[in-house]
Design an enzyme around this catalytic site. Structure first.
Site, PDB file in Angstrom:
ATOM      1  N   SER A   1       0.822  -1.209   0.000  1.00 27.79           N
ATOM      2  CA  SER A   1       0.000   0.000   0.000  1.00 27.79           C
ATOM      3  C   SER A   1       0.851   1.251   0.000  1.00 27.79           C
ATOM      4  O   SER A   1       1.969   1.264   0.509  1.00 27.79           O
ATOM      5  CB  SER A   1      -0.911   0.031   1.230  1.00 27.79           C
ATOM      6  OG  SER A   1      -1.694   1.209   1.192  1.00 27.79           O
TER       7      SER A   1
ATOM      8  N   LYS B   1      -4.720  -6.759   3.384  1.00 25.69           N
ATOM      9  CA  LYS B   1      -4.711  -5.621   2.456  1.00 25.69           C
ATOM     10  C   LYS B   1      -6.131  -5.277   2.017  1.00 25.69           C
ATOM     11  O   LYS B   1      -6.490  -4.094   1.886  1.00 25.69           O
ATOM     12  CB  LYS B   1      -3.827  -5.926   1.236  1.00 25.69           C
ATOM     13  CG  LYS B   1      -3.833  -4.818   0.169  1.00 25.69           C
ATOM     14  CD  LYS B   1      -3.363  -3.479   0.733  1.00 25.69           C
ATOM     15  CE  LYS B   1      -3.108  -2.370  -0.257  1.00 25.69           C
ATOM     16  NZ  LYS B   1      -4.011  -2.071  -1.301  1.00 25.69           N
TER      17      LYS B   1
ATOM     18  N   HIS C   1      -7.651  -3.406   4.787  1.00 25.29           N
ATOM     19  CA  HIS C   1      -7.052  -2.063   4.745  1.00 25.29           C
ATOM     20  C   HIS C   1      -7.816  -1.188   3.752  1.00 25.29           C
ATOM     21  O   HIS C   1      -8.192  -0.050   4.048  1.00 25.29           O
ATOM     22  CB  HIS C   1      -5.570  -2.160   4.357  1.00 25.29           C
ATOM     23  CG  HIS C   1      -4.968  -0.850   3.905  1.00 25.29           C
ATOM     24  ND1 HIS C   1      -5.190  -0.327   2.637  1.00 25.29           N
ATOM     25  CD2 HIS C   1      -4.185   0.043   4.545  1.00 25.29           C
ATOM     26  CE1 HIS C   1      -4.571   0.834   2.527  1.00 25.29           C
ATOM     27  NE2 HIS C   1      -3.943   1.084   3.670  1.00 25.29           N
ATOM     28  N   ASN C   2      -8.058  -1.717   2.563  1.00 26.21           N
ATOM     29  CA  ASN C   2      -8.761  -0.932   1.550  1.00 26.21           C
ATOM     30  C   ASN C   2     -10.208  -0.672   1.963  1.00 26.21           C
ATOM     31  O   ASN C   2     -10.740   0.405   1.699  1.00 26.21           O
ATOM     32  CB  ASN C   2      -8.715  -1.642   0.197  1.00 26.21           C
ATOM     33  CG  ASN C   2      -7.380  -1.459  -0.499  1.00 26.21           C
ATOM     34  OD1 ASN C   2      -6.365  -1.231   0.145  1.00 26.21           O
ATOM     35  ND2 ASN C   2      -7.369  -1.566  -1.806  1.00 26.21           N
TER      36      ASN C   2
ATOM     37  N   GLU D   1     -10.087   2.080   4.236  1.00 25.45           N
ATOM     38  CA  GLU D   1      -9.810   3.267   3.402  1.00 25.45           C
ATOM     39  C   GLU D   1     -11.131   3.811   2.810  1.00 25.45           C
ATOM     40  O   GLU D   1     -11.376   5.032   2.818  1.00 25.45           O
ATOM     41  CB  GLU D   1      -8.830   2.855   2.290  1.00 25.45           C
ATOM     42  CG  GLU D   1      -8.569   3.853   1.188  1.00 25.45           C
ATOM     43  CD  GLU D   1      -7.666   3.247   0.081  1.00 25.45           C
ATOM     44  OE1 GLU D   1      -6.626   2.650   0.406  1.00 25.45           O
ATOM     45  OE2 GLU D   1      -8.032   3.359  -1.110  1.00 25.45           O
TER      46      GLU D   1
HETATM   47  C1  6PG Z   1      -3.254   1.512  -1.534  1.00 24.10           C
HETATM   48  C2  6PG Z   1      -4.586   1.794  -2.148  1.00 24.10           C
HETATM   49  C3  6PG Z   1      -4.657   1.300  -3.548  1.00 24.10           C
HETATM   50  C4  6PG Z   1      -5.875   1.828  -4.294  1.00 24.10           C
HETATM   51  C5  6PG Z   1      -7.019   0.850  -4.209  1.00 24.10           C
HETATM   52  C6  6PG Z   1      -8.381   1.439  -4.035  1.00 24.10           C
HETATM   53  O1  6PG Z   1      -3.292   0.839  -0.509  1.00 24.10           O
HETATM   54  O2  6PG Z   1      -2.246   1.974  -2.024  1.00 24.10           O
HETATM   55  O3  6PG Z   1      -5.585   1.134  -1.419  1.00 24.10           O
HETATM   56  O4  6PG Z   1      -4.582  -0.073  -3.482  1.00 24.10           O
HETATM   57  O5  6PG Z   1      -6.145   3.111  -3.960  1.00 24.10           O
HETATM   58  O6  6PG Z   1      -6.930   0.117  -5.393  1.00 24.10           O
HETATM   59  O7  6PG Z   1      -8.911   1.745  -5.243  1.00 24.10           O
HETATM   60  P1  6PG Z   1     -10.431   2.012  -5.617  1.00 24.10           P
HETATM   61  O8  6PG Z   1     -10.887   3.179  -4.828  1.00 24.10           O
HETATM   62  O9  6PG Z   1     -10.322   2.303  -7.071  1.00 24.10           O
HETATM   63  O10 6PG Z   1     -11.206   0.766  -5.355  1.00 24.10           O
END
Ligand code: 6PG
Length: 483
Positions: free
Chosen positions: A128, A182, A185-186, A189
């Protein structure tokens, strides 16, 4: 053979990882389907370290010291399988294939199994931090065999970002564990970004603040408990003025959020595991709703769904910025608590033995959700590695308790203003459900028993019971003990 590690796939993420490895003194072999990319990289960045430009898969593999370490950085999905297929004939027992893409952890489990049967190690690793992170120090979440980590870990740790002397890379667990973490994590996010979006929307609608003023608010928040990459970036994006129109950039960007899949996977998996990651789910659905362009246009054109005429009273407006900050913090605590519950559930289900405190530690730097806050999470798990919920830790319990009056005021204000705040309000609903002594689930059980004889348990006695609803209304015991 003189290369310490090889990178296959030299699009921007692969290229930057290769450069990062070379900059840290590792000799890096390079391979790419389109050969020109290899030459380009060596030409432009050759002076950053030592690269070995391979002609083809065979010479690429032959350039690597054993056990061979190959990092595959291609588009997740069939691209990964194709890259592995190409390498397989040349690899030998004990070699290690690393997938650094955003793969689904079930695919990683399958690939790990297939390669293990051939005597190879497969490491699915989360990386990430985007392009910049890959070059300057990402957060790395590798999953696979312990043995492979012994050979690979030191190299990965050397290129990961370092926070207070600790690299943001550690062994996560077997097979799909790294990609699972991961994925979560997303998901977090997504939740984090949704909450930030709601905070922005509420302040803009509630107080009529302009993006440039809001940029200052976020920059200020970034000085306190909310300090994080995403809050800092929010300030930057809000301050950005569009060169073509002179308007704030945020006003000229189409308001339809896209998604590549990791947030959706998190929610799909959470449904399977039965973990209520409501914050992540609301975030994914909010993106879907924003993207439902035709439907939104039809509703707007019809003009038949009126909103409220309410506005904030001067008294409410006065403390609103602080209230929204508190609501954001409390909702964020809930979203992270849910994310860590999901890691616990995945770890339990798949037998991964993931150390949640260690995950908080490697998320402190390099990754998109990096934040001051993660230190607090790490400390919470240091105090009690088996914490049933982050919300039970004294620090977080106190923080949420302090925020709750403001949090409730903000949710009420959102309803009155007609500003959708699914992240804030579902986080509050989760908090209230978690702390309640009794839930209306008891009534649901009664209904289920009525229409489907689905039975229920009692608070005062052992056993499984059913009411003979259509007979005399008496209760019967239905489990093995029933006499
Ligand atoms: C990271 C990010 C990266 C990306 C994701 C989310 O950890 O560097 O999470 O992996 O931003 O792919 O993308 P989307 O918002 O397009 O689903």
């Amino acid at each position: 053979a003189r290369a310490d590690i090889g990178v296959v796939g030299l699009a921007v993420m692969g290229r930057n990882l290769a450069r990062n490895l070379a900059r840290h003194g590792h000799v890096v072999a390079l391979h790419n389907r389109t050969r020109a990319r290899v030459g380009e990289l060596v030409e432009r960045y050759g002076d950053e370290g030592e690269f070995v430009a391979a002609e083809d898969a065979a010479s690429f593999v032959a350039a690597l010291k054993r056990p061979r370490r190959v990092v595959v950085m291609v588009k997740a999905g069939t691209g990964t399988d194709a890259a592995i297929e190409e390498l397989l004939p040349h690899l030998e027992e004990g070699d290690i294939v690393v997938d650094g893409g955003n793969a689904h952890f079930e695919d990683t489990r399958r690939r790990e199994r297939d390669l293990r049967e051939r005597g190879l190690h497969f490491v699915g690793t989360g990386v990430s931090g985007g392009e910049e992170g890959a070059l300057l120090g990402p957060s790395i979440m590798p999953g696979g065999s312990r043995e492979s980590y012994d050979a690979l870990g030191p190299i990965l740790e050397s290129i990961a970002v370092d926070v207070d002397g600790t690299p943001c890379c550690t062994y996560v667990g077997p097979d799909g564990a790294g990609h699972f973490v991961k994925m979560v994590h997303n998901g977090i996010e997504y939740a984090d970004m949704q909450l930030i979006g709601e905070a922005y929307d509420l302040l803009r609608q509630g107080l009529g603040m302009e993006p440039s003023d809001l940029a200052k608010v976020f920059a200020e928040w970034n000085e306190g408990d909310l300090e994080s990459f995403l809050i800092e970036t929010t300030a930057t994006v809000l301050a950005k003025v569009d060169a073509a129109t002179g308007s704030p950039l945020v006003d000229v960007v189409v308001d339809q959020a896209e998604q590549k899949g990791t947030g959706r996977w998190t929610v799909q998996t959470a449904l399977e595991l039965g973990v209520p990651v409501t914050g992540i789910a609301e975030a994914v659905f909010a993106r879907s709703l924003s993207g439902a362009a035709d439907q939104r246009r039809a509703v707007r054109d019809a003009g038949s769904l009126p909103g409220p005429s309410g506005s904030l009273s001067p008294q409410e407006a006065e403390g609103f910025v602080d209230d929204v900050r508190s609501a954001l913090y409390a909702s964020k605590v809930v979203a992270y608590a849910q994310g860590f519950d999901m890691i616990a559930a995945g770890s339990e289900h798949y037998g991964w033995g993931i150390d949640k405190g260690a995950m908080a530690t490697i998320w402190r730097g390099g990754c998109i959700i990096r934040a001051r806050f993660l230190d607090r999470i790490r400390e919470a798990y240091d105090r009690d590695p088996h914490l049933a919920s982050l919300l039970l830790d004294d620090y977080f319990a106190g923080a949420v308790a302090d925020a709750q009056d403001a949090w409730r005021r903000v949710v009420v204000a959102a309803v009155r203003l007609g500003v959708p705040a699914p992240g804030f309000s579902s986080a509050l609903a989760y908090y209230d459900a978690l702390r309640r002594d009794r839930l209306p689930a008891a009534l649901l059980q009664g209904l289920r028993d009525f229409f489907g004889a689905h039975t229920y348990a009692r608070v005062d006695r052992e056993g499984i019971y059913h009411v003979l609803w259509s007979e005399d209304g008496s209760e019967v015991r239905q489990d093995a003990e029933a006499g």
